[in-house]
Design a protein around this motif. Sequence first.
Motif, mmCIF file in Angstrom:
data_model
loop_
_atom_site.group_PDB
_atom_site.id
_atom_site.type_symbol
_atom_site.label_atom_id
_atom_site.label_comp_id
_atom_site.label_asym_id
_atom_site.label_seq_id
_atom_site.Cartn_x
_atom_site.Cartn_y
_atom_site.Cartn_z
ATOM 1 N N ARG A 4 0.811 -1.217 0.000
ATOM 2 C CA ARG A 4 0.000 0.000 0.000
ATOM 3 C C ARG A 4 0.840 1.261 0.000
ATOM 4 O O ARG A 4 0.361 2.329 -0.347
ATOM 5 C CB ARG A 4 -0.933 0.017 1.220
ATOM 6 N N GLU A 23 -5.099 2.298 12.301
ATOM 7 C CA GLU A 23 -6.075 1.903 11.279
ATOM 8 C C GLU A 23 -5.417 1.834 9.902
ATOM 9 O O GLU A 23 -5.681 0.911 9.118
ATOM 10 C CB GLU A 23 -7.238 2.892 11.262
ATOM 11 N N LEU A 24 -4.547 2.793 9.588
ATOM 12 C CA LEU A 24 -3.851 2.746 8.300
ATOM 13 C C LEU A 24 -2.891 1.560 8.245
ATOM 14 O O LEU A 24 -2.704 0.954 7.185
ATOM 15 C CB LEU A 24 -3.105 4.062 8.063
ATOM 16 N N GLU A 27 -4.769 -1.359 7.290
ATOM 17 C CA GLU A 27 -5.070 -1.328 5.860
ATOM 18 C C GLU A 27 -3.846 -1.645 5.007
ATOM 19 O O GLU A 27 -3.921 -1.637 3.781
ATOM 20 C CB GLU A 27 -5.619 0.050 5.480
ATOM 21 N N ARG A 134 -2.395 11.264 -1.120
ATOM 22 C CA ARG A 134 -3.581 11.692 -0.377
ATOM 23 C C ARG A 134 -3.115 12.528 0.821
ATOM 24 O O ARG A 134 -2.265 12.058 1.600
ATOM 25 C CB ARG A 134 -4.394 10.500 0.144
ATOM 26 N N ALA A 219 -9.224 6.382 6.936
ATOM 27 C CA ALA A 219 -8.834 5.208 6.152
ATOM 28 C C ALA A 219 -9.623 5.128 4.845
ATOM 29 O O ALA A 219 -9.071 4.760 3.793
ATOM 30 C CB ALA A 219 -9.038 3.934 6.972
ATOM 31 N N PHE A 220 -10.910 5.478 4.900
ATOM 32 C CA PHE A 220 -11.702 5.497 3.666
ATOM 33 C C PHE A 220 -11.132 6.498 2.662
ATOM 34 O O PHE A 220 -10.977 6.195 1.477
ATOM 35 C CB PHE A 220 -13.159 5.841 3.975
ATOM 36 N N SER A 223 -8.277 5.267 0.773
ATOM 37 C CA SER A 223 -8.500 4.010 0.052
ATOM 38 C C SER A 223 -8.808 4.229 -1.422
ATOM 39 O O SER A 223 -9.011 5.363 -1.884
ATOM 40 C CB SER A 223 -9.670 3.261 0.695
ATOM 41 N N ASP A 224 -8.902 3.134 -2.149
ATOM 42 C CA ASP A 224 -9.247 3.185 -3.574
ATOM 43 C C ASP A 224 -10.718 3.511 -3.795
ATOM 44 O O ASP A 224 -11.142 3.683 -4.943
ATOM 45 C CB ASP A 224 -8.921 1.847 -4.232
ATOM 46 N N LYS A 225 -11.506 3.573 -2.738
ATOM 47 C CA LYS A 225 -12.920 3.929 -2.864
ATOM 48 C C LYS A 225 -13.144 5.434 -2.879
ATOM 49 O O LYS A 225 -14.279 5.888 -3.043
ATOM 50 C CB LYS A 225 -13.710 3.303 -1.717
ATOM 51 N N THR A 227 -11.400 7.855 -4.843
ATOM 52 C CA THR A 227 -10.545 8.422 -5.888
ATOM 53 C C THR A 227 -11.144 9.627 -6.610
ATOM 54 O O THR A 227 -10.472 10.255 -7.421
ATOM 55 C CB THR A 227 -10.202 7.337 -6.927
#
Length: 242
Positions: A4, A23-24, A27, A134, A219-220, A223-225, A227
């Motif tokens: 990641r 949390e990261l 992930e 990010r 974390a969201f 994430s790839d969610k 973008t």
Amino acid sequence: MSTRGIALVTGASKGIGAAIALELAREGFDIWLNYGRDQQVAAQVAAEIEALGVACKRLPFDVADGEAVKAALEPLLDEAAPFVLVNNAGFARDALLLWMTKEEWRDVLAVHLDGFYNVTKPVVNAMVKARRGRIINIVSTSGESGIPGQVNYSAAKAGLIGATRSLAAEVAKRNVLVNAVSPGFIDTEMLKDLPKERILPMIPLGRLGTVEEVAGLVAFLASDKATYITGQVFAVNGGAHM
């Protein structure tokens, strides 16, 4: 290195920052963990992170000290660009403006705004070169609507909100996304001396938030969610809008 990539979290030895770093790590990110003076607590968080199977590099520096930031980050950035930067370092020094000292004003703005500049400038430069990244700034409900006794803190967090939106527009074409997460009343040391009986009626959900609830949103956004999300401010406040 993890698949990641790297996440740099400032002010990550306790509270919201520690929860975000953990949390990261869950992930799959390797963590660059910044903290101020509390080496023992930072070591404990680092051990928890490493137990999750990722790497953790401890970075003790004061974000308000530009030379210290430069000395800590420059050698690392020559080797790798973090994929995630979480600007979390901060503190409150509450007083009515009538009685606020110049030091109370200056110290709070220095950590939040100078700290943002000192850390973000070199990191975003590396992200832009890598054409990915990010940046997530931890702001506050205080910076959105203001709280009596927190003119310095509200000004600092409002400044970070403005910086979030401006920087997002500057670096979007390089695929660097910049957002802010705005916690309300979260169960941390910052609230330990405040009267809960006065706070809870202000929150429609009727309870304090947890550090994990803030970390989950961060974390969201990493994430790839997420973008197609940039330049936004996301509240985690149980419906409280002062």
